[in-house]
Design a protein around this motif. Structure first.
Motif, PDB file in Angstrom:
ATOM      1  N   ARG A  94       0.865  -1.193   0.000  1.00 19.05           N
ATOM      2  CA  ARG A  94       0.000   0.000   0.000  1.00 19.05           C
ATOM      3  C   ARG A  94       0.895   1.234   0.000  1.00 19.05           C
ATOM      4  O   ARG A  94       1.828   1.340   0.805  1.00 19.05           O
ATOM      5  CB  ARG A  94      -0.895   0.010   1.231  1.00 19.05           C
ATOM      6  CG  ARG A  94      -1.766   1.255   1.389  1.00 19.05           C
ATOM      7  CD  ARG A  94      -2.445   1.248   2.751  1.00 19.05           C
ATOM      8  NE  ARG A  94      -3.172   2.476   3.039  1.00 19.05           N
ATOM      9  CZ  ARG A  94      -2.632   3.580   3.524  1.00 19.05           C
ATOM     10  NH1 ARG A  94      -1.334   3.640   3.766  1.00 19.05           N
ATOM     11  NH2 ARG A  94      -3.361   4.644   3.786  1.00 19.05           N
TER      12      ARG A  94
ATOM     13  N   GLY B 109       1.344   5.495   0.323  1.00 15.16           N
ATOM     14  CA  GLY B 109       0.849   6.444   1.317  1.00 15.16           C
ATOM     15  C   GLY B 109      -0.217   7.367   0.744  1.00 15.16           C
ATOM     16  O   GLY B 109      -0.182   7.738  -0.428  1.00 15.16           O
ATOM     17  N   LYS B 110      -1.175   7.735   1.568  1.00 15.26           N
ATOM     18  CA  LYS B 110      -2.212   8.703   1.174  1.00 15.26           C
ATOM     19  C   LYS B 110      -1.605  10.104   1.197  1.00 15.26           C
ATOM     20  O   LYS B 110      -0.731  10.400   2.016  1.00 15.26           O
ATOM     21  CB  LYS B 110      -3.376   8.622   2.164  1.00 15.26           C
ATOM     22  CG  LYS B 110      -4.461   9.673   1.964  1.00 15.26           C
ATOM     23  CD  LYS B 110      -5.444   9.635   3.118  1.00 15.26           C
ATOM     24  CE  LYS B 110      -6.469  10.769   3.014  1.00 15.26           C
ATOM     25  NZ  LYS B 110      -5.883  12.126   3.110  1.00 15.26           N
TER      26      LYS B 110
ATOM     27  N   GLY C  25      -1.430  13.992   2.078  1.00 15.36           N
ATOM     28  CA  GLY C  25      -1.938  14.774   3.213  1.00 15.36           C
ATOM     29  C   GLY C  25      -3.034  15.738   2.759  1.00 15.36           C
ATOM     30  O   GLY C  25      -2.999  16.256   1.639  1.00 15.36           O
TER      31      GLY C  25
ATOM     32  N   GLY D  67       2.166  11.362  -0.346  1.00 13.36           N
ATOM     33  CA  GLY D  67       2.279  10.051   0.292  1.00 13.36           C
ATOM     34  C   GLY D  67       3.476   9.278  -0.252  1.00 13.36           C
ATOM     35  O   GLY D  67       3.949   9.537  -1.358  1.00 13.36           O
TER      36      GLY D  67
ATOM     37  N   THR E 251       3.520  -1.155   4.064  1.00 15.36           N
ATOM     38  CA  THR E 251       2.754   0.075   3.882  1.00 15.36           C
ATOM     39  C   THR E 251       3.671   1.286   3.956  1.00 15.36           C
ATOM     40  O   THR E 251       4.452   1.427   4.905  1.00 15.36           O
ATOM     41  CB  THR E 251       1.677   0.192   4.983  1.00 15.36           C
ATOM     42  OG1 THR E 251       0.869  -0.987   4.964  1.00 15.36           O
ATOM     43  CG2 THR E 251       0.796   1.388   4.752  1.00 15.36           C
TER      44      THR E 251
ATOM     45  N   GLN F 183       4.306   5.438   4.307  1.00 15.96           N
ATOM     46  CA  GLN F 183       3.730   6.445   5.202  1.00 15.96           C
ATOM     47  C   GLN F 183       2.817   7.396   4.432  1.00 15.96           C
ATOM     48  O   GLN F 183       2.998   7.613   3.231  1.00 15.96           O
ATOM     49  CB  GLN F 183       4.845   7.254   5.871  1.00 15.96           C
ATOM     50  CG  GLN F 183       5.706   6.449   6.813  1.00 15.96           C
ATOM     51  CD  GLN F 183       6.831   7.285   7.412  1.00 15.96           C
ATOM     52  OE1 GLN F 183       7.058   8.435   6.989  1.00 15.96           O
ATOM     53  NE2 GLN F 183       7.534   6.737   8.380  1.00 15.96           N
ATOM     54  N   ASP F 184       1.837   7.958   5.152  1.00 15.00           N
ATOM     55  CA  ASP F 184       0.954   8.982   4.572  1.00 15.00           C
ATOM     56  C   ASP F 184       1.639  10.347   4.650  1.00 15.00           C
ATOM     57  O   ASP F 184       2.475  10.597   5.534  1.00 15.00           O
ATOM     58  CB  ASP F 184      -0.368   9.049   5.336  1.00 15.00           C
ATOM     59  CG  ASP F 184      -1.184   7.762   5.207  1.00 15.00           C
ATOM     60  OD1 ASP F 184      -0.950   7.019   4.234  1.00 15.00           O
ATOM     61  OD2 ASP F 184      -2.050   7.513   6.068  1.00 15.00           O
TER      62      ASP F 184
ATOM     63  N   ALA G 187       5.964  12.183   2.712  1.00 19.71           N
ATOM     64  CA  ALA G 187       6.253  10.932   3.432  1.00 19.71           C
ATOM     65  C   ALA G 187       7.436  10.216   2.808  1.00 19.71           C
ATOM     66  O   ALA G 187       7.770  10.409   1.635  1.00 19.71           O
ATOM     67  CB  ALA G 187       5.022  10.029   3.404  1.00 19.71           C
TER      68      ALA G 187
ATOM     69  N   GLY H 140       2.532   7.112  -4.321  1.00 18.57           N
ATOM     70  CA  GLY H 140       1.818   7.729  -3.210  1.00 18.57           C
ATOM     71  C   GLY H 140       0.855   8.796  -3.714  1.00 18.57           C
ATOM     72  O   GLY H 140       1.050   9.368  -4.789  1.00 18.57           O
TER      73      GLY H 140
ATOM     74  N   ALA I 273      -4.556   6.531  -1.123  1.00 15.49           N
ATOM     75  CA  ALA I 273      -3.467   5.572  -1.313  1.00 15.49           C
ATOM     76  C   ALA I 273      -3.881   4.528  -2.339  1.00 15.49           C
ATOM     77  O   ALA I 273      -5.069   4.350  -2.619  1.00 15.49           O
ATOM     78  CB  ALA I 273      -3.140   4.901   0.013  1.00 15.49           C
TER      79      ALA I 273
END
Length: 427
Positions: free
Chosen positions: A11, A13-14, A16, A41, A65, A67-68, A82, A119, A146
């Motif tokens: 996955r 990252g989303k 921000g 992300g 995973t 980081q977001d 991230a 990301g 993400a």
């Protein structure tokens, strides 16, 4: 323990979220918007590590995973991007999308580093949405979501030549004699449980990499025995050396053995079975028969088919030089580029344009609309803002959802429910 397959979840990252805020300073009672942008992300990146030769690291940890991104802040503060997550794999690893089994990346040749999932971009702060007619925008853009995937990792060793043959015909002895490899050697069936790689160095000729593929048996392509577990490792080889027990020390017929091995290769992959082959008639130091010369029998059977036969002894070294120089010469006439599998699955396109299903039902006089894409869009859109709500309406129209509601008989003033949110329908 040797591991050449693994299934993992990845996955990115989303992004921000953008921030919605306004300047609040002394003597500036009605300051303009100053909400900052969200950070990017983290990407999911696969990278070749030449020091690895198995996928064992992915046997115990299966979820990875990134980081977001950080949300934006007041005073135009940009959220922190991230960190990416980098997954190290051995050269020759193929990454496949788990559901379709399509290839996302082949980590071999020039492809030593690839971003598999990107990301999400950070959302814009409300300072970007000020216009002459809207000087106090309360809307800030959420970060892009993400991306996530289940992927299958599959190691196909990088070798120019594959050694194939039934168990106990002397492949490991041959490999240890001609390369720097040190496979375990013993008189047991399936002694070799991992593909062993070795480099052949030749004076005055170009060397090559050779892989000992664990012993095949009849029915291997259908999953009988252990051979089918390792057939994938012959997929990159340009030429096959069939090692047979010419002396028939275990009562096997070498001619019959070659036909059976070729049948297994063909059943697994016809293209592989059609690649050039050489027969190494091993254990000639143990031939005592005076009735029939097994080497001549092999030659008369296979050389008319264009398959050369070389009598050798892995124990004494007899005949090995002729075989190796012939193989080196044949490889020079072939494409030098490694066999690399083309990308078939593009996560960025697949995940954005995927046609996710949705349902329209009438429950308690309400039109209930549900589906994974709608749920994602609701999480992505700020419905409290005029702009965000208009964006969501446009999505409903383009996705054909408004048309479906009208087909279901919806009238102006009727209630539409989507995941806990309720709206009155107006054309």
């Amino acid at each position: 323990m040797f591991a050449d397959r693994a299934k993992i979840y990845i996955r990115s990252g989303k992004g921000g979220d953008g921030h919605a805020s306004f300047r609040r300073e002394l003597y500036v009672p009605n300051g303009g918007p100053d909400g900052g942008d969200g950070g990017r992300g983290g990407d999911v990146i696969f990278e070749v590590d030449k020091g690895l030769n198995t996928l064992a690291d992915f046997r115990h940890k299966r979820k990875f995973t990134a980081q977001d991104g950080e949300p934006g802040g007041k005073r135009r503060c940009h959220g922190k991007d991230a960190k990416d997550i980098v997954l190290n794999v051995p050269e020759g690893t193929i990454i496949r999308e788990a559901e379709t089994n399509k290839i996302i990346a082949d980590m071999s040749g020039d492809n030593t580093r690839q971003i598999v999932l990107k990301g999400g971009k950070g959302g814009l702060g409300n300072m970007h949405f000020a216009t002459a007619t809207m000087q106090v925008p309360k809307y800030a853009q959420p970060g892009k979501p993400a991306q996530e995937l289940w992927v299958n990792l599959e190691l196909k060793v990088i070798a120019d030549v594959g050694l194939v043959g039934f168990p106990n015909v002397g492949k490991s002895t041959f490999l240890s004699r001609v390369t720097n490899a040190q496979p375990k050697i013993a008189n047991y069936h399936f002694t070799t449980l991992t593909p062993n790689l070795g480099v052949v160095d030749l004076e005055g000729a170009k060397g090559f990499v050779i892989a000992d593929i664990p012993g095949l048996i009849e029915g291997a392509s259908e999953g009988v025995g252990l051979g089918h577990e390792f057939l994938r490792h012959v997929e990159r080889t340009k030429l096959m050396i069939h090692v047979v027990d010419a002396a028939g020390t275990e009562g096997r017929d070498p001619v019959d053995d070659i036909y059976k091995i070729n049948a297994e290769l063909k059943a697994y992959n016809e293209e592989i079975a059609s690649r050039p082959q050489v027969i190494a008639a091993n254990k000639i130091d143990l031939i005592y028969s005076e009735d029939e010369d097994p080497i001549e029998r092999l030659r008369s059977e296979f050389e008319p088919q264009g398959i050369k036969v070389f009598p050798i002894s892995g124990v004494t070294g007899e005949g090995l030089s002729d075989l190796l120089y012939y193989v080196s010469s044949e490889l020079q006439n072939m494409d030098e580029k490694p066999i690399v599998f083309e990308q078939e699955y593009f996560p960025e396109e697949e995940l954005i344009h995927i046609d996710l299903p949705y349902t329209v039902e009438i429950i308690d006089d309400m039109y209930v609309v549900e589906g994974p894409k709608i749920e994602k869009m609701l999480g992505y859109t700020n419905l409290d803002s005029e702009k965000g709500f208009a964006f969501f309406q446009k999505f409903l129209k383009e996705a054909g959802i408004l048309e479906k509601l009208e087909e279901a008989g919806i009238q102006e003033g009727d209630t539409v429910k989507m995941y806990g949110l309720q709206f009155e329908y107006y054309r």
